[in-house]
Every structure is written in C-alpha cells, then in structure tokens.
Design a protein around this motif. Sequence first.
Motif, PDB file in Angstrom:
ATOM      1  N   SER A 161       3.621  -6.716  -0.456  1.00  0.00           N
ATOM      2  CA  SER A 161       3.500  -6.636  -1.908  1.00  0.00           C
ATOM      3  C   SER A 161       4.804  -6.222  -2.564  1.00  0.00           C
ATOM      4  O   SER A 161       5.037  -6.512  -3.742  1.00  0.00           O
ATOM      5  CB  SER A 161       2.385  -5.653  -2.301  1.00  0.00           C
ATOM      6  N   ASN A 162       5.695  -5.556  -1.817  1.00  0.00           N
ATOM      7  CA  ASN A 162       7.025  -5.227  -2.336  1.00  0.00           C
ATOM      8  C   ASN A 162       8.002  -5.117  -1.178  1.00  0.00           C
ATOM      9  O   ASN A 162       7.615  -5.053  -0.009  1.00  0.00           O
ATOM     10  CB  ASN A 162       7.003  -3.926  -3.153  1.00  0.00           C
ATOM     11  N   GLY A 163       9.291  -5.099  -1.529  1.00  0.00           N
ATOM     12  CA  GLY A 163      10.324  -5.120  -0.505  1.00  0.00           C
ATOM     13  C   GLY A 163      10.383  -3.879   0.357  1.00  0.00           C
ATOM     14  O   GLY A 163      10.742  -3.946   1.540  1.00  0.00           O
ATOM     15  N   GLN A 164      10.030  -2.719  -0.221  1.00  0.00           N
ATOM     16  CA  GLN A 164      10.115  -1.471   0.533  1.00  0.00           C
ATOM     17  C   GLN A 164       9.205  -1.447   1.750  1.00  0.00           C
ATOM     18  O   GLN A 164       9.515  -0.818   2.765  1.00  0.00           O
ATOM     19  CB  GLN A 164       9.774  -0.276  -0.377  1.00  0.00           C
ATOM     20  N   GLN A 165       8.061  -2.132   1.662  1.00  0.00           N
ATOM     21  CA  GLN A 165       7.097  -2.105   2.762  1.00  0.00           C
ATOM     22  C   GLN A 165       7.661  -2.697   4.053  1.00  0.00           C
ATOM     23  O   GLN A 165       7.213  -2.356   5.146  1.00  0.00           O
ATOM     24  CB  GLN A 165       5.828  -2.851   2.359  1.00  0.00           C
ATOM     25  N   ASN A 166       8.659  -3.553   3.923  1.00  0.00           N
ATOM     26  CA  ASN A 166       9.195  -4.202   5.115  1.00  0.00           C
ATOM     27  C   ASN A 166       9.998  -3.259   5.998  1.00  0.00           C
ATOM     28  O   ASN A 166      10.142  -3.505   7.201  1.00  0.00           O
ATOM     29  CB  ASN A 166      10.041  -5.413   4.717  1.00  0.00           C
ATOM     30  N   ILE A 167      10.511  -2.164   5.426  1.00  0.00           N
ATOM     31  CA  ILE A 167      11.164  -1.148   6.252  1.00  0.00           C
ATOM     32  C   ILE A 167      10.168  -0.578   7.264  1.00  0.00           C
ATOM     33  O   ILE A 167      10.446  -0.469   8.462  1.00  0.00           O
ATOM     34  CB  ILE A 167      11.721  -0.007   5.371  1.00  0.00           C
ATOM     35  N   ARG A 168       8.972  -0.236   6.780  1.00  0.00           N
ATOM     36  CA  ARG A 168       7.926   0.293   7.666  1.00  0.00           C
ATOM     37  C   ARG A 168       7.462  -0.768   8.668  1.00  0.00           C
ATOM     38  O   ARG A 168       7.205  -0.464   9.843  1.00  0.00           O
ATOM     39  CB  ARG A 168       6.734   0.778   6.831  1.00  0.00           C
ATOM     40  N   LYS A 169       7.321  -1.997   8.195  1.00  0.00           N
ATOM     41  CA  LYS A 169       6.871  -3.066   9.094  1.00  0.00           C
ATOM     42  C   LYS A 169       7.868  -3.290  10.231  1.00  0.00           C
ATOM     43  O   LYS A 169       7.475  -3.564  11.373  1.00  0.00           O
ATOM     44  CB  LYS A 169       6.636  -4.347   8.298  1.00  0.00           C
ATOM     45  N   LEU A 170       9.164  -3.148   9.931  1.00  0.00           N
ATOM     46  CA  LEU A 170      10.174  -3.234  10.986  1.00  0.00           C
ATOM     47  C   LEU A 170      10.009  -2.093  11.979  1.00  0.00           C
ATOM     48  O   LEU A 170      10.059  -2.301  13.199  1.00  0.00           O
ATOM     49  CB  LEU A 170      11.575  -3.169  10.379  1.00  0.00           C
ATOM     50  N   GLN A 171       9.806  -0.897  11.455  1.00  0.00           N
ATOM     51  CA  GLN A 171       9.689   0.275  12.328  1.00  0.00           C
ATOM     52  C   GLN A 171       8.510   0.162  13.279  1.00  0.00           C
ATOM     53  O   GLN A 171       8.570   0.620  14.425  1.00  0.00           O
ATOM     54  CB  GLN A 171       9.542   1.543  11.490  1.00  0.00           C
ATOM     55  N   TYR A 172       7.415  -0.448  12.806  1.00  0.00           N
ATOM     56  CA  TYR A 172       6.205  -0.568  13.621  1.00  0.00           C
ATOM     57  C   TYR A 172       6.117  -1.914  14.347  1.00  0.00           C
ATOM     58  O   TYR A 172       5.058  -2.271  14.861  1.00  0.00           O
ATOM     59  CB  TYR A 172       4.970  -0.354  12.749  1.00  0.00           C
ATOM     60  N   ASN A 173       7.239  -2.633  14.381  1.00  0.00           N
ATOM     61  CA  ASN A 173       7.332  -3.903  15.108  1.00  0.00           C
ATOM     62  C   ASN A 173       6.318  -4.942  14.639  1.00  0.00           C
ATOM     63  O   ASN A 173       5.850  -5.769  15.422  1.00  0.00           O
ATOM     64  CB  ASN A 173       7.165  -3.667  16.618  1.00  0.00           C
TER      65      ASN A 173
END
Length: 250
Positions: A161-173
Amino acid sequence: MCGNNWLKVCFALLAFIGFANADDSKVETITLQVLTYDSPPFAYVEQGLQKGMLVELVAELFSRAKVDYQLSFVPLKRALLTVRKSEHYCVTPIERSQEREADYQWISPMLISRYGLYSAEGQRVSLTSLSDAKSLAIGSYLGSGIAEYLIELGYNVELASNGQQNIRKLQYNRIDLMASEIMSARENMDLYQVELGKPELIFYTSIRAMACNIDLEPRLKSHLDSTLIGMYQDGFIAALYLRYGVSVEQ
C-alpha cells in the motif's frame, strides 16, 4: 527518461514551452486543490506540519504564480482517481506514462528521480542489467509508475500500500528486491534503522510531474509552466536539491 545531461534538456524543453505560452496575463482566479501522498523526503507530515522537498517546491511555485492552492495528503491511487473526476484538482509527484498521458494536463518537471533495486541487508543480489532480476520478486507500491513500467516488461512485482512497507518485506524475505527512488529509499532506511547500502542496480531515471484534471484552464496551465521555468532558470530548484543532499548534475 533522462540521462546525466537531463538539466540542459529540461531547460530547453521548458524554454520552448515558455515561449509558446508567454501570454499568461489573464489567469482564472481559483483555488487549486493539490493532492500528494506520504513519500519522505519529498512529502510527509510531521507533528501536524507538511514537510519535504516537494512541499517546499509547490509552495514556491504557487507563491510566485500568485495562485491560491490547498495541499492535502491522500493515498496515491485515490488521488489519481479524484483528479480524473474533479475539476481544479492536481496530484504530484506522478510518473508520466503512455497510459496516463491523455487523461491529465501536465506541469513538468516537478522532480527528477532515479530508481534502483535494493536487496536485503546481508543478502547481496548480483545484477548487471535489469533482465537479471526477471525471475525475482520485486516490491513496489500501489499507484507507482515504476511498478507499472516493470509489470509491462513482464517482471514479477508485488505491490504494497506504500513504499515504506517494502523495507519490512525485504527484512522478512517476502520479496527479493525493492524498487525505489534513491532519495526515498535512504529516508526509509533511516526511518526503520535499516542499512541496505547502495542499490544493486540503478535502472531508471524519470521526470515526475504534477498531473491536473484534463479541463484545467489553459491560461492557468501556461502560467504555472512559465513560473516553473523561472524556478529552474534562477537556480531555485538546484539550490533546493542541494539542501536535500542531491546535485541536479548527477
């Protein structure tokens, strides 16, 4: 798409627009509703105050043009739909695309943006060209023009839903790579105290614009175009980028 000499090209384009639309003396008196979305460091709200490079740029543009405006934050996808349906509405920053071009009037360039592909901390992904990422899951967000670009080329893009969420998605593979504008990526890394380092690949440079309702009064559009020219020509834009740590000559 622009190369390293984008500023000279943009000056030439803006000068041509300004010459063609020099008569802006009779501008309709209205209040433009300008929509933007949370995208640090370009636009964000902190303790109730609107901040960011784009917020400053918009304020200067409308101040010089002597046009009233109201800046509001809404999700990007909703903003695009609102502007298509509502007179006297604009949204920025927006990547121009073939699909969008005929649906809006464009004030441009508002921002010059470079996009990279980032991998998770400690998980390097070797990329020599964009095609090396063809089999990988790439994170982006709803309404992003760069996401549309990658999807059209057949890449596997997962939308948040926003760009910031992808940082977490990267961290959790949950994704292999994050597609992000360079300045936004750095801001999000600082926000989440994550260090992804430099992008594995810088793959795209774009001009981002202000998209306005298709029925925007022509003289008002011309007036905003010519005002934007002045901001480039007198060095305001270059100085603004430098205050945010970026040279316009990059």
